[in-house]
Structure formats: structure tokens, C-alpha cells
Design a protein around this motif. Structure first.
Motif, PDB file in Angstrom:
ATOM      1  N   UNK A 117       0.889  -1.147  -0.002  1.00 44.94           N
ATOM      2  CA  UNK A 117       0.019   0.120  -0.178  1.00 44.94           C
ATOM      3  C   UNK A 117       0.973   1.384  -0.044  1.00 44.94           C
ATOM      4  N   UNK A 118       1.874   1.229   0.669  1.00 42.63           N
ATOM      5  CA  UNK A 118       2.979   2.312   0.578  1.00 42.63           C
ATOM      6  C   UNK A 118       3.401   2.478  -0.794  1.00 42.63           C
ATOM      7  N   UNK A 119       3.649   1.231  -1.482  1.00 39.41           N
ATOM      8  CA  UNK A 119       4.131   1.455  -2.810  1.00 39.41           C
ATOM      9  C   UNK A 119       3.183   1.953  -3.865  1.00 39.41           C
ATOM     10  N   UNK A 120       1.842   1.493  -3.719  1.00 44.33           N
ATOM     11  CA  UNK A 120       0.890   1.619  -4.498  1.00 44.33           C
ATOM     12  C   UNK A 120      -0.162   2.346  -3.734  1.00 44.33           C
ATOM     13  N   UNK A 121      -0.307   3.803  -3.314  1.00 45.23           N
ATOM     14  CA  UNK A 121      -1.267   4.096  -2.416  1.00 45.23           C
ATOM     15  C   UNK A 121      -2.779   3.899  -2.952  1.00 45.23           C
ATOM     16  N   UNK A 126      -8.583   1.520  -2.845  1.00 45.74           N
ATOM     17  CA  UNK A 126      -9.579   0.692  -3.487  1.00 45.74           C
ATOM     18  C   UNK A 126      -9.510  -0.850  -2.679  1.00 45.74           C
ATOM     19  N   UNK A 127      -8.971  -0.828  -1.516  1.00 47.53           N
ATOM     20  CA  UNK A 127      -8.680  -2.174  -0.963  1.00 47.53           C
ATOM     21  C   UNK A 127     -10.038  -2.853  -0.690  1.00 47.53           C
ATOM     22  N   UNK A 128     -11.046  -2.574  -0.576  1.00 42.71           N
ATOM     23  CA  UNK A 128     -12.347  -3.016  -0.470  1.00 42.71           C
ATOM     24  C   UNK A 128     -13.089  -3.268  -1.803  1.00 42.71           C
ATOM     25  N   UNK A 136      -7.229  -0.551 -16.045  1.00 41.35           N
ATOM     26  CA  UNK A 136      -6.023  -1.242 -16.677  1.00 41.35           C
ATOM     27  C   UNK A 136      -4.794  -0.904 -15.777  1.00 41.35           C
ATOM     28  N   UNK A 137      -4.279   0.238 -15.423  1.00 43.19           N
ATOM     29  CA  UNK A 137      -3.188   0.629 -14.877  1.00 43.19           C
ATOM     30  C   UNK A 137      -3.325   0.121 -13.362  1.00 43.19           C
ATOM     31  N   UNK A 138      -4.339   0.191 -12.699  1.00 44.91           N
ATOM     32  CA  UNK A 138      -4.703  -0.194 -11.489  1.00 44.91           C
ATOM     33  C   UNK A 138      -4.435  -1.750 -11.324  1.00 44.91           C
ATOM     34  N   UNK A 139      -5.123  -2.392 -12.327  1.00 44.85           N
ATOM     35  CA  UNK A 139      -4.891  -3.875 -12.375  1.00 44.85           C
ATOM     36  C   UNK A 139      -3.305  -4.480 -12.423  1.00 44.85           C
ATOM     37  N   UNK A 140      -2.638  -3.481 -13.108  1.00 43.76           N
ATOM     38  CA  UNK A 140      -1.130  -3.779 -13.303  1.00 43.76           C
ATOM     39  C   UNK A 140      -0.318  -3.603 -12.100  1.00 43.76           C
TER      40      UNK A 140
END
Length: 240
Positions: A117-121, A126-128, A136-140
Motif C-alpha cells: 500500500x505504501x508503494x501503490x497508494x 481501493x482495498x475493499x 488497466x493501470x490499477x490492475x497492473x
């Protein structure tokens, strides 16, 4: 750390990889370049234990692993970030991440989650939510984070920029560099050679399943045939 020596892999009677050798050291990024069908993805899948080689050696920290099951390869410290991301769409972001840490002791999962989570805030935000609703970028980023949950020593990354907008590509590849700088070795297949060579330390170029060039990223950028094939004639004129 990771050594691949004279690797040969076939699909039935069709050879896909013909004697590829490559080395990945801690804290370094080795880039694999080549046209479609050159054997790049097959090499990664073979290292990851998903497709057994016909011959050759794969060693991790001096121990041979080329005949190990995929879960044993993960336990040895090698984790694949597959092409196309392949997240579990109906599951939440956090459930996807927890699946990535299935080989780790349960007590350490919270600490690993916080690192991701620190690396990808955006993943924390979106954690829940369902992974299938991410861009697409978030899935990567999620696929990348899921691999990091296993605390790998070596990451195998297959086409991380595929289908992503240029701004997202820069973000993802910057994170790859940050992960390598933390001491993790990276073996990465990437079609966006110009951007990838900016963060890589070394590169190998494969054609028809064979290594046709290997050297530092700087040497690769200045090698005329590599530049023509992957960076274009404009880049070649700029180098001359």
C-alpha cells in the motif's frame, strides 16, 4: 542469484527457446527484448515452473530448480507477474493481495500489505473494492503488488506496459526500478524498449529463441541493430 544456462523449451515438437542463458543479480533489472514469438514469455514461464524445459539449468542461489513445481519456485524466492495482469476480478483488491502471500506466514501478512500500500497508494484506497472494477493501470499495480506479497528475491515481469497509457507506463516502470533498488532482482520482458532501457541495468535480445545480443543497457541503446529493431531509425540518427 538467478542463473539460466543453455535453456531449451519446446511445445510438442516445436522448439520455442534454443539455448537462452541469462543472469539476474540482486538489485538489478535485466531486460529481455525481442519480437513476438521470440521465446521471451516461454523463458519466463519455464523459470517460474509453469513449463518444464527440455534441457538446460536454472539455479537460484546455487540450487537447481528447473524441475520444481511452480509453488516450490515461489517458495525459493522467484515470483512471476504474468502478461495481461490476470487479477481475480470478483475478489477485492485486498483479497487478491492476500492470495499473493499464501506462502508467507500468516503473522507477517499485515506488514506485507502495508508495504504494498505504501508503494501503490491507490490500492489502499481501493482495498475493499472488486479488482475487476480497477482500471488497466490499477490492475497492473495490483498484479505487481500481489507478487510482492510473497517477498520475492527475484521478480519475473512479463509486458508490464501492455495496454497502458504512457503516463501509467512511467509510473509502473518507476516502481519496478524502486523495487530493484530495494535489493530484488528483476527479469523483465517489455516491448516498450525505449522507456524500459532507461530503468534497466542489462539487456538481452532474443530472436527465434536464441540470444543474439547481450550487454549493459547503455551498450544496448548504442548498438545499431538493436536500435533499428526496437527504437527506430530516428533514435539511430540521434545516436550517430
Amino acid at each position: 542469484m538467478l542463473r539460466v544456462s543453455d535453456l531449451h523449451v519446446s511445445y510438442g515438437r516445436v522448439p520455442a527457446v534454443r539455448g537462452i542463458s541469462v543472469t539476474v543479480e540482486p538489485g538489478s533489472i535485466t531486460l529481455v527484448l525481442g519480437a513476438n514469438g521470440a521465446g521471451k514469455t516461454t523463458t519466463l514461464r519455464s523459470i517460474a515452473g509453469l513449463h518444464p524445459p527440455d534441457s538446460g539449468e536454472i539455479t537460484m542461489q546455487g540450487r537447481r530448480i528447473e524441475r520444481q513445481r511452480a509453488d516450490r519456485v515461489v517458495a525459493a524466492g522467484i515470483v512471476l507477474v504474468p502478461e495481461g495482469r490476470r487479477v481475480f476480478g470478483p475478489l477485492t483488491v485486498e483479497e487478491n493481495l492476500r492470495l499473493g502471500g499464501y506462502t508467507r506466514p500468516r503473522a507477517g501478512l499485515i506488514e506485507e500489505l502495508e508495504r504494498v500500500y505504501d508503494l501503490f497508494p491507490v490500492l489502499s484506497e481501493r482495498r475493499h473494492g472488486a479488482a475487476g472494477l480497477l482500471s488497466g493501470g490499477e490492475q497492473q499495480m495490483l498484479a505487481f503488488g500481489r507478487a510482492l506479497m510473497a517477498r520475492p528475491k527475484v521478480l519475473l515481469i512479463d509486458e508490464p506496459s501492455l495496454g497502458l497509457a504512457p503516463a501509467i507506463v512511467n509510473t509502473v516502470l518507476t516502481r519496478v526500478r524502486e523495487v530493484a533498488d530495494s535489493g530484488i532482482g528483476v527479469l523483465m520482458v517489455e516491448q516498450n524498449a525505449k522507456v524500459a532501457l532507461e530503468i534497466a541495468d542489462d539487456a538481452v535480445v532474443v530472436a527465434r529463441g536464441e540470444v543474439v545480443f547481450s550487454g549493459s543497457a547503455q551498450e544496448t541503446r548504442s548498438h545499431s541493430s538493436v536500435v533499428r529493431a526496437f527504437l527506430g531509425e530516428t533514435a539511430l540518427r540521434q545516436e550517430s
